[in-house]
Every structure is written in structure tokens, then in C-alpha cells.
Design an enzyme around this catalytic site. Structure first.
Site, PDB file in Angstrom:
ATOM      1  N   TRP A   1      -3.711   3.880   2.089  1.00 39.20           N
ATOM      2  CA  TRP A   1      -3.615   4.519   3.787  1.00 39.20           C
ATOM      3  C   TRP A   1      -4.276   4.574   3.757  1.00 39.20           C
ATOM      4  O   TRP A   1      -5.348   4.984   5.072  1.00 39.20           O
ATOM      5  CB  TRP A   1      -2.350   4.942   3.583  1.00 39.20           C
ATOM      6  CG  TRP A   1      -2.461   5.515   5.529  1.00 39.20           C
ATOM      7  CD1 TRP A   1      -2.145   4.320   6.744  1.00 39.20           C
ATOM      8  CD2 TRP A   1      -2.909   7.046   5.643  1.00 39.20           C
ATOM      9  NE1 TRP A   1      -2.664   5.815   7.591  1.00 39.20           N
ATOM     10  CE2 TRP A   1      -2.354   6.832   7.095  1.00 39.20           C
ATOM     11  CE3 TRP A   1      -3.170   8.064   4.885  1.00 39.20           C
ATOM     12  CZ2 TRP A   1      -3.221   8.125   7.903  1.00 39.20           C
ATOM     13  CZ3 TRP A   1      -3.224   9.131   5.985  1.00 39.20           C
ATOM     14  CH2 TRP A   1      -2.599   8.670   6.920  1.00 39.20           C
TER      15      TRP A   1
ATOM     16  N   TYR B   1       1.045  -1.077   0.157  1.00 41.42           N
ATOM     17  CA  TYR B   1      -0.604  -0.636   0.405  1.00 41.42           C
ATOM     18  C   TYR B   1       0.870   1.338  -0.262  1.00 41.42           C
ATOM     19  O   TYR B   1       2.208   1.374   0.479  1.00 41.42           O
ATOM     20  CB  TYR B   1      -1.384  -0.018   1.281  1.00 41.42           C
ATOM     21  CG  TYR B   1      -0.171   0.000   2.638  1.00 41.42           C
ATOM     22  CD1 TYR B   1      -0.506   1.912   3.445  1.00 41.42           C
ATOM     23  CD2 TYR B   1      -0.030  -0.925   3.275  1.00 41.42           C
ATOM     24  CE1 TYR B   1       0.484   1.799   4.319  1.00 41.42           C
ATOM     25  CE2 TYR B   1       0.575  -0.843   4.535  1.00 41.42           C
ATOM     26  CZ  TYR B   1       0.474   0.273   5.098  1.00 41.42           C
ATOM     27  OH  TYR B   1       1.139   1.019   6.572  1.00 41.42           O
ATOM     28  N   CYS B   2       0.194   2.194  -0.583  1.00 43.04           N
ATOM     29  CA  CYS B   2       0.908   3.716  -0.583  1.00 43.04           C
ATOM     30  C   CYS B   2      -0.326   4.503   0.003  1.00 43.04           C
ATOM     31  O   CYS B   2      -1.030   4.399   0.426  1.00 43.04           O
ATOM     32  CB  CYS B   2       1.640   4.141  -2.350  1.00 43.04           C
ATOM     33  SG  CYS B   2      -0.051   4.096  -2.970  1.00 43.04           S
ATOM     34  N   PHE B   3       0.038   5.549  -0.569  1.00 42.26           N
ATOM     35  CA  PHE B   3      -0.970   6.934   0.665  1.00 42.26           C
ATOM     36  C   PHE B   3      -2.426   6.720  -0.357  1.00 42.26           C
ATOM     37  O   PHE B   3      -3.267   6.397   0.590  1.00 42.26           O
ATOM     38  CB  PHE B   3      -0.676   8.128   0.026  1.00 42.26           C
ATOM     39  CG  PHE B   3      -1.826   9.007   0.683  1.00 42.26           C
ATOM     40  CD1 PHE B   3      -1.697   9.629   2.234  1.00 42.26           C
ATOM     41  CD2 PHE B   3      -2.233  10.555   0.015  1.00 42.26           C
ATOM     42  CE1 PHE B   3      -2.603  10.526   2.702  1.00 42.26           C
ATOM     43  CE2 PHE B   3      -3.070  10.970   0.594  1.00 42.26           C
ATOM     44  CZ  PHE B   3      -2.965  11.060   1.864  1.00 42.26           C
TER      45      PHE B   3
ATOM     46  N   SER C   1       2.690   2.207  -5.434  1.00 38.52           N
ATOM     47  CA  SER C   1       1.691   0.489  -5.393  1.00 38.52           C
ATOM     48  C   SER C   1       2.100  -0.325  -6.186  1.00 38.52           C
ATOM     49  O   SER C   1       2.975  -0.994  -5.918  1.00 38.52           O
ATOM     50  CB  SER C   1       0.522   0.374  -4.769  1.00 38.52           C
ATOM     51  OG  SER C   1       0.553   1.317  -3.467  1.00 38.52           O
TER      52      SER C   1
END
Length: 344
Positions: free
Chosen positions: A113, A84-86, A92
Site C-alpha cells: 500500500w 498487498y499489505c503495508f 502479503s
């Protein structure tokens, strides 16, 4: 939201600064760009979008290559991986593309996130209300935190809010060398603790005000605690002073640092009282200073605060603690468990 326990590896692809503020419990930070690189790409993006992406991809490929060489070998190749990323976007995708090419069983967290954070906020509106709380209440120094540890050892369900907050909950409650978590990560850790608890059994907590240091307890948690069963804890002053001498040893060795923390309440206690504290500190009479602080400030302040939060506190059961040693408190905890936690 995913069952995060089903993954062998959770990769947080965000920058270390983002990871430090909050992350999924158990996640490993393998950033595609570090803090400085992330800032550089963000600055360039305002004037040259393609140039920013070009630099970002170059940084990302180099960093992912390093992670593949140094970090991924620590985890099983046939394991299940979540990335996952933001927002679940480009960072990602770079990780997922690389891992899929190699042959890993990898998934991307939809919404990243940000979606996880939204889920945490939603859960904290309802999860705390699922439990019956037994709330330990006492003036400072009576050993309720140590009793909480003993209750856990005796088999009771415990949520230690001050441990999660990394703070003892008063103006002098900062733990030396231990920064508090961000509000977001405190929420994450609290939800993780609640998820471990059985709703058919009581959860033991300490009475707390809204704030513990710089973090706030979610409203649903506080309201549920106020509806719980309160149990008062009492110890004599000699034991309380000795406990402070152990828990606040850093202030016993640095009384000037203690007074500096207390200076902003001078107007509340009055100049004459504060001067008494200064005199005791100058003479290194720390037991006398600790006792005076409790009698003339902390005890009255606690009384006012607890009556606001728990108006019927005086009708609550009272437990006298005569021995604050781990062995002594464990014996008390076993008796408390037998009386109040029969399902344990």
C-alpha cells in the site's frame, strides 16, 4: 503501478483500521490480523521480536484459514489474484504462500500500500491537469449540485467533488449518518473518478474552496479548475429556500442543532444577527430562518470567496434556473450540453 482492473480479486491483508483509512478501489479486506491482534503484535515486537512474530503467525494462519473457508469460495478459482499489505512484506507473503500452495494465480503488489499511496500522490500532481473544466458557480441553494446530476444524466462528464467528500461543503454541510472519508481515501476516490474521464471532453464540476468539510482538494485540481470556464447559476430566493428545506430537512426538524453548528460564526455575523436566528429557530419559522441565513451570511460569504478564487466571475455566462425539479433541470442540462459540450 499495476492495472488493477485486470484482477478478479484484490486482497488487502492489512488490519480493518488500515483498510478503512485507505485502500485500492475494489479491494476486499481479508486481514491476517485484526485491529486488536495487530496492536498486540506491535506492542510485543518492542521487547520480544521472535515472540511477536510467533503470535502473529499463529493469528495469521487461523485468520487465513477462516478466509479460505468463508471468503475465497465467493471468487473464481481460476481468477487472477493480487495481494498487498503495508509494504508488501510478511502479511502479503503469508497470503501468497497459502494461495500459491493451493494453486491460485496470485501476485504480490511490490511495495504494498505504501508504494500505491506514493503513486496516487504522484498521479494527483498531473492527472487533474489533463482536463478542461467547466465550473458551475452559484450561491448556496441555487441547485448547482442538482444541475450537476442532470448534466451527468444528459451525457456530460461530471466529477462530483462533494459526493466523493460526502459533504455539502459548508459549515452545516455534514451529511447525517455519513462520515467523511479520510484524506487519503478521498484522494484515491478522486483519482479513480478522473481515470474514468476522457481528456478530449470537458469535465463538469462545482466551484469549491480548498476544503470540503475535513478533506482538501489537491492543489493541481484546484488550479486547473480556476483556469477552466466558469458558468454562473441563479435561482430566485423562494426556490432556494425550498431546496434548503429539502436538503437540510434534518435541520428543519432540529433547529437547535443548526444553531449549534453556526454558533462559532457568531462573532463574524454579530450578536444581534445571531439573536435573530435564535428567535426564528425558537418559533420554528424555518423558511424565514433559512432565507435570513442566506441573505445575511451565506451570500456575502460566497461573494467574498468566489471573487478570491475566480476574480472575473462576473463576466461569466449566467444560467437562470426556473424549475429545480429533476425534469426541469434535465431540460436545462440538455441545452447546456448542446452549447458547451458538443463532443458529448
Amino acid at each position: 503501478m499495476h492495472d488493477f482492473s485486470s484482477y478478479d480479486l484484490i486482497i488487502d491483508a492489512r488490519s480493518p483500521r488500515e483498510f478503512e483509512e485507505d485502500h485500492i478501489p475494489g479491494a476486499v479486506n481479508m486481514p491476517v490480523v485484526n485491529n486488536d491482534e495487530y496492536a498486540e503484535v506491535g506492542t510485543l515486537h518492542r521487547t520480544d521480536k521472535m515472540g511477536a512474530y510467533s503470535i502473529g503467525v499463529r493469528y495469521s494462519l487461523a485468520n487465513i484459514a477462516r478466509h479460505l473457508s468463508e471468503d475465497l469460495p465467493k471468487y473464481p478459482k481460476d481468477g487472477k489474484v493480487l495481494v498487498y499489505c503495508f509494504r508488501g512484506g510478511k502479511r502479503s507473503k503469508l497470503w501468497v504462500d497459502a494461495l500459491e500452495t493451493i494453486g491460485y494465480n496470485v501476485q504480490k503488489l511490490p511495495g504494498g500500500w505504501k508504494a500505491y499511496r506514493r503513486w496516487v500522490n504522484e498521479q494527483l500532481e498531473t492527472a487533474p491537469t489533463k482536463f478542461e473544466y467547466h465550473v458551475l458557480s452559484s450561491p448556496t441553494g441555487c441547485g448547482k449540485t442538482r444541475l450537476l446530476y442532470a448534466l451527468r444524466e444528459a451525457g456530460c462528464q461530471v466529477v462530483d467533488l462533494e459526493a466523493i467528500a460526502r459533504h455539502r461543503g459548508s459549515i452545516i454541510g455534514a451529511v447525517p449518518g455519513t462520515p467523511q472519508p479520510s484524506q487519503k481515501y478521498f484522494d484515491t476516490l478522486l483519482l479513480e473518478e478522473l481515470a474514468k474521464c476522457d481528456p478530449t471532453r470537458p469535465v463538469w464540476v462545482e466551484a469549491e474552496s480548498k476544503k470540503i468539510g475535513n478533506v482538501q482538494i489537491p492543489t493541481a485540481m484546484l488550479d486547473s479548475m480556476r483556469r477552466g470556464k466558469t458558468i454562473r447559476v441563479h435561482a430566485d430566493m423562494q426556490q432556494r429556500v425550498e431546496l434548503w428545506r429539502q436538503d437540510y430537512k434534518h435541520f428543519e426538524e432540529d433547529p437547535e442543532g443548526l444553531l449549534e453548528r453556526l454558533r462559532f460564526i457568531r462573532s463574524l455575523v454579530g450578536g444581534k444577527e445571531f439573536e435573530e436566528w435564535e428567535q426564528l429557530a425558537a418559533e420554528r419559522k424555518m423558511p424565514e430562518l433559512f432565507e435570513r441565513l442566506m441573505r445575511n451570511h451565506y451570500d456575502p460569504a460566497y461573494r467574498r470567496s468566489i471573487l478570491r478564487e475566480y476574480p472575473n466571475i462576473d463576466a461569466s455566462p449566467l444560467i437562470e434556473l426556473h424549475d429545480l425539479s429533476p425534469a426541469g433541470l434535465l431540460e436545462v442540462a440538455k441545452k447546456i450540453r448542446a452549447q458547451y459540450d458538443r463532443k458529448a
